[in-house]
Motif scaffolding. Structure first.
Motif, PDB file in Angstrom:
ATOM      1  N   ASN A  67      19.054  -1.859  -1.714  1.00 35.81           N
ATOM      2  CA  ASN A  67      18.128  -1.785  -0.577  1.00 35.81           C
ATOM      3  C   ASN A  67      16.683  -1.799  -1.048  1.00 35.81           C
ATOM      4  OD1 ASN A  67      20.137  -1.731   1.362  1.00 35.81           O
ATOM      5  ND2 ASN A  67      20.244   0.493   1.405  1.00 35.81           N
ATOM      6  N   ARG A  68      16.393  -1.064  -2.113  1.00 37.19           N
ATOM      7  CA  ARG A  68      15.026  -1.035  -2.627  1.00 37.19           C
ATOM      8  C   ARG A  68      14.614  -2.396  -3.181  1.00 37.19           C
ATOM      9  NH1 ARG A  68      13.190   4.630  -4.627  1.00 37.19           N
ATOM     10  NH2 ARG A  68      14.506   5.969  -3.349  1.00 37.19           N
ATOM     11  N   VAL A  69      15.508  -3.045  -3.894  1.00 37.55           N
ATOM     12  CA  VAL A  69      15.205  -4.378  -4.434  1.00 37.55           C
ATOM     13  C   VAL A  69      14.963  -5.350  -3.287  1.00 37.55           C
ATOM     14  CG1 VAL A  69      16.221  -6.343  -5.663  1.00 37.55           C
ATOM     15  CG2 VAL A  69      16.350  -4.065  -6.651  1.00 37.55           C
ATOM     16  N   ARG A  70      15.794  -5.258  -2.257  1.00 36.60           N
ATOM     17  CA  ARG A  70      15.637  -6.131  -1.093  1.00 36.60           C
ATOM     18  C   ARG A  70      14.282  -5.870  -0.419  1.00 36.60           C
ATOM     19  NH1 ARG A  70      19.887  -4.492   1.712  1.00 36.60           N
ATOM     20  NH2 ARG A  70      21.269  -5.450   0.214  1.00 36.60           N
ATOM     21  N   SER A  71      13.906  -4.598  -0.301  1.00 39.18           N
ATOM     22  CA  SER A  71      12.613  -4.263   0.304  1.00 39.18           C
ATOM     23  C   SER A  71      11.463  -4.839  -0.507  1.00 39.18           C
ATOM     24  CB  SER A  71      12.449  -2.744   0.400  1.00 39.18           C
ATOM     25  OG  SER A  71      13.377  -2.203   1.296  1.00 39.18           O
ATOM     26  N   TRP A  72      11.539  -4.701  -1.822  1.00 38.19           N
ATOM     27  CA  TRP A  72      10.475  -5.243  -2.684  1.00 38.19           C
ATOM     28  C   TRP A  72      10.423  -6.767  -2.591  1.00 38.19           C
ATOM     29  CZ3 TRP A  72       6.463  -3.099  -5.043  1.00 38.19           C
ATOM     30  CH2 TRP A  72       6.454  -1.719  -5.199  1.00 38.19           C
ATOM     31  N   ARG A  73      11.591  -7.393  -2.571  1.00 36.63           N
ATOM     32  CA  ARG A  73      11.638  -8.862  -2.481  1.00 36.63           C
ATOM     33  C   ARG A  73      11.040  -9.324  -1.154  1.00 36.63           C
ATOM     34  NH1 ARG A  73      17.046  -9.961  -2.453  1.00 36.63           N
ATOM     35  NH2 ARG A  73      17.158  -9.296  -4.613  1.00 36.63           N
ATOM     36  N   ASN A  74      11.381  -8.626  -0.066  1.00 37.52           N
ATOM     37  CA  ASN A  74      10.818  -8.974   1.243  1.00 37.52           C
ATOM     38  C   ASN A  74       9.309  -8.790   1.260  1.00 37.52           C
ATOM     39  OD1 ASN A  74      13.318  -9.654   2.274  1.00 37.52           O
ATOM     40  ND2 ASN A  74      13.669  -7.672   3.209  1.00 37.52           N
ATOM     41  N   MET A  75       8.835  -7.742   0.598  1.00 39.26           N
ATOM     42  CA  MET A  75       7.393  -7.492   0.546  1.00 39.26           C
ATOM     43  C   MET A  75       6.690  -8.636  -0.192  1.00 39.26           C
ATOM     44  SD  MET A  75       5.153  -5.402   1.631  1.00 39.26           S
ATOM     45  CE  MET A  75       6.281  -4.136   2.178  1.00 39.26           C
ATOM     46  N   GLN A 164      -2.210  -8.648   9.529  1.00 38.15           N
ATOM     47  CA  GLN A 164      -0.838  -8.655   9.015  1.00 38.15           C
ATOM     48  C   GLN A 164      -0.835  -8.546   7.491  1.00 38.15           C
ATOM     49  OE1 GLN A 164       1.107 -12.182  10.480  1.00 38.15           O
ATOM     50  NE2 GLN A 164       0.702 -11.660  12.606  1.00 38.15           N
ATOM     51  N   TYR A 165      -1.718  -9.273   6.854  1.00 40.84           N
ATOM     52  CA  TYR A 165      -1.818  -9.250   5.389  1.00 40.84           C
ATOM     53  C   TYR A 165      -2.225  -7.856   4.911  1.00 40.84           C
ATOM     54  CZ  TYR A 165      -3.191 -10.732   0.679  1.00 40.84           C
ATOM     55  OH  TYR A 165      -3.308 -10.869  -0.675  1.00 40.84           O
ATOM     56  N   ALA A 166      -3.220  -7.274   5.565  1.00 42.10           N
ATOM     57  CA  ALA A 166      -3.686  -5.942   5.171  1.00 42.10           C
ATOM     58  C   ALA A 166      -2.587  -4.904   5.379  1.00 42.10           C
ATOM     59  CB  ALA A 166      -4.934  -5.571   5.968  1.00 42.10           C
ATOM     60  N   ARG A 167      -1.867  -5.000   6.482  1.00 40.70           N
ATOM     61  CA  ARG A 167      -0.756  -4.078   6.742  1.00 40.70           C
ATOM     62  C   ARG A 167       0.312  -4.207   5.657  1.00 40.70           C
ATOM     63  NH1 ARG A 167      -1.169  -4.485  12.007  1.00 40.70           N
ATOM     64  NH2 ARG A 167      -0.079  -6.441  12.144  1.00 40.70           N
ATOM     65  N   THR A 168       0.595  -5.428   5.248  1.00 39.65           N
ATOM     66  CA  THR A 168       1.588  -5.669   4.199  1.00 39.65           C
ATOM     67  C   THR A 168       1.105  -5.092   2.875  1.00 39.65           C
ATOM     68  OG1 THR A 168       2.293  -7.681   5.339  1.00 39.65           O
ATOM     69  CG2 THR A 168       2.959  -7.452   3.056  1.00 39.65           C
ATOM     70  N   ILE A 169      -0.170  -5.260   2.568  1.00 39.38           N
ATOM     71  CA  ILE A 169      -0.735  -4.703   1.334  1.00 39.38           C
ATOM     72  C   ILE A 169      -0.613  -3.180   1.338  1.00 39.38           C
ATOM     73  CG2 ILE A 169      -2.902  -4.326   0.079  1.00 39.38           C
ATOM     74  CD1 ILE A 169      -1.819  -7.056  -0.459  1.00 39.38           C
ATOM     75  N   VAL A 170      -0.925  -2.549   2.464  1.00 39.61           N
ATOM     76  CA  VAL A 170      -0.825  -1.089   2.559  1.00 39.61           C
ATOM     77  C   VAL A 170       0.629  -0.649   2.384  1.00 39.61           C
ATOM     78  CG1 VAL A 170      -1.073   0.864   4.165  1.00 39.61           C
ATOM     79  CG2 VAL A 170      -2.913  -0.806   3.936  1.00 39.61           C
ATOM     80  N   GLN A 171       1.562  -1.376   2.991  1.00 36.62           N
ATOM     81  CA  GLN A 171       2.980  -1.040   2.833  1.00 36.62           C
ATOM     82  C   GLN A 171       3.415  -1.203   1.375  1.00 36.62           C
ATOM     83  OE1 GLN A 171       4.865  -3.669   5.620  1.00 36.62           O
ATOM     84  NE2 GLN A 171       4.629  -2.253   7.337  1.00 36.62           N
ATOM     85  N   ALA A 172       2.956  -2.253   0.725  1.00 41.33           N
ATOM     86  CA  ALA A 172       3.302  -2.471  -0.680  1.00 41.33           C
ATOM     87  C   ALA A 172       2.728  -1.354  -1.552  1.00 41.33           C
ATOM     88  CB  ALA A 172       2.790  -3.833  -1.150  1.00 41.33           C
ATOM     89  N   GLN A 173       1.508  -0.954  -1.260  1.00 38.22           N
ATOM     90  CA  GLN A 173       0.893   0.144  -2.020  1.00 38.22           C
ATOM     91  C   GLN A 173       1.668   1.442  -1.805  1.00 38.22           C
ATOM     92  OE1 GLN A 173      -1.382   0.036  -4.314  1.00 38.22           O
ATOM     93  NE2 GLN A 173      -1.440   2.231  -4.619  1.00 38.22           N
ATOM     94  N   THR A 174       2.104   1.691  -0.587  1.00 38.58           N
ATOM     95  CA  THR A 174       2.898   2.891  -0.296  1.00 38.58           C
ATOM     96  C   THR A 174       4.211   2.854  -1.063  1.00 38.58           C
ATOM     97  OG1 THR A 174       1.907   3.032   1.903  1.00 38.58           O
ATOM     98  CG2 THR A 174       3.969   4.224   1.562  1.00 38.58           C
ATOM     99  N   MET A 175       4.853   1.687  -1.090  1.00 40.12           N
ATOM    100  CA  MET A 175       6.100   1.557  -1.850  1.00 40.12           C
ATOM    101  C   MET A 175       5.855   1.819  -3.336  1.00 40.12           C
ATOM    102  SD  MET A 175       7.825  -1.754   0.015  1.00 40.12           S
ATOM    103  CE  MET A 175       9.183  -1.912  -1.135  1.00 40.12           C
ATOM    104  N   ARG A 176       4.756   1.296  -3.848  1.00 41.29           N
ATOM    105  CA  ARG A 176       4.427   1.498  -5.259  1.00 41.29           C
ATOM    106  C   ARG A 176       4.206   2.986  -5.549  1.00 41.29           C
ATOM    107  NH1 ARG A 176      -0.967  -0.924  -7.736  1.00 41.29           N
ATOM    108  NH2 ARG A 176       0.042  -2.902  -7.366  1.00 41.29           N
TER     109      ARG A 176
END
Length: 186
Positions: A67-75, A164-176
């Motif tokens: 699930n985590r790999v899938r989330s990272w790949r989707n990001m 949308q791009y900024a929201r995705t960046i924030v989500q990626a940073q949160t995941m990191r």
């Protein structure tokens, strides 16, 4: 498992479990997981202590990692999709701004020509083609309106894509940050 089974291996599973219990004492693997026991004894001592429990078992770990790999790949895919859209919107905006820069002086020039023709006509000189001046002015203003509408549409599009791009960046940073907080276990 002992090191005699694998002569090249210098540590055994008991050592790993012992290190884990010292490093992560009282720190659950995941919310609701049992903490690693603090025993420093041999494996037989661990059996009398609280057992080491992994929620969901080994299958649960595998599913969690998938699930985590899938989330990272989707990001990563989302970021790859948003970037070209931003670049396209920015390139379109540059073209429209250049068209606007070209049109504004034309509109001003056509308007000054129309004003001069109107002033001549008011003074009694009917030699200018007022209808032609009005038509040129109207065409210039219509072009200006088209560019302004296109710029407005571009701005709305660019804002949407940027958000949308900024929201995705924030989500990626949160995941990191979550990964770093969990000690890079995932």
């Amino acid at each position: 498992m002992s090191t005699t089974d694998y002569p090249d291996l210098e540590i055994n599973i008991d050592d790993i479990l012992e290190e884990s219990s010292e490093e992560k004492k009282g720190d659950p693997l995941r919310p609701g997981a049992s903490p690693v026991p603090g025993s420093r004894g041999a494996r037989t001592d661990m059996a009398t202590d609280q057992t080491w429990r992994i929620d969901g078992g080994l299958d649960g770990i595998g599913e969690d990692l998938e699930n985590r790999v899938r989330s990272w790949r989707n990001m990563v895919l989302l970021l790859k999709q948003h970037r070209p859209q931003l670049e396209t919107a920015a390139a379109e905006r540059e073209k429209l701004i250049k068209a606007l820069e070209r049109l504004v002086p034309e509109v001003v020039e056509v308007d000054s020509t129309l004003r001069a023709a109107l002033a001549k006509t008011q003074s009694g000189d009917l030699s200018d083609d007022l209808a032609g001046h009005f038509s040129k002015n109207l065409r210039a203003l219509e072009e200006l309106e088209e560019v302004a509408e296109a710029l407005t549409g571009n701005l709305v599009w660019m804002r949407s894509v940027w958000e949308q791009y900024a929201r995705t960046i924030v989500q990626a940073q949160t995941m990191r940050e979550q990964m770093e907080r969990s000690g890079n276990r995932s």
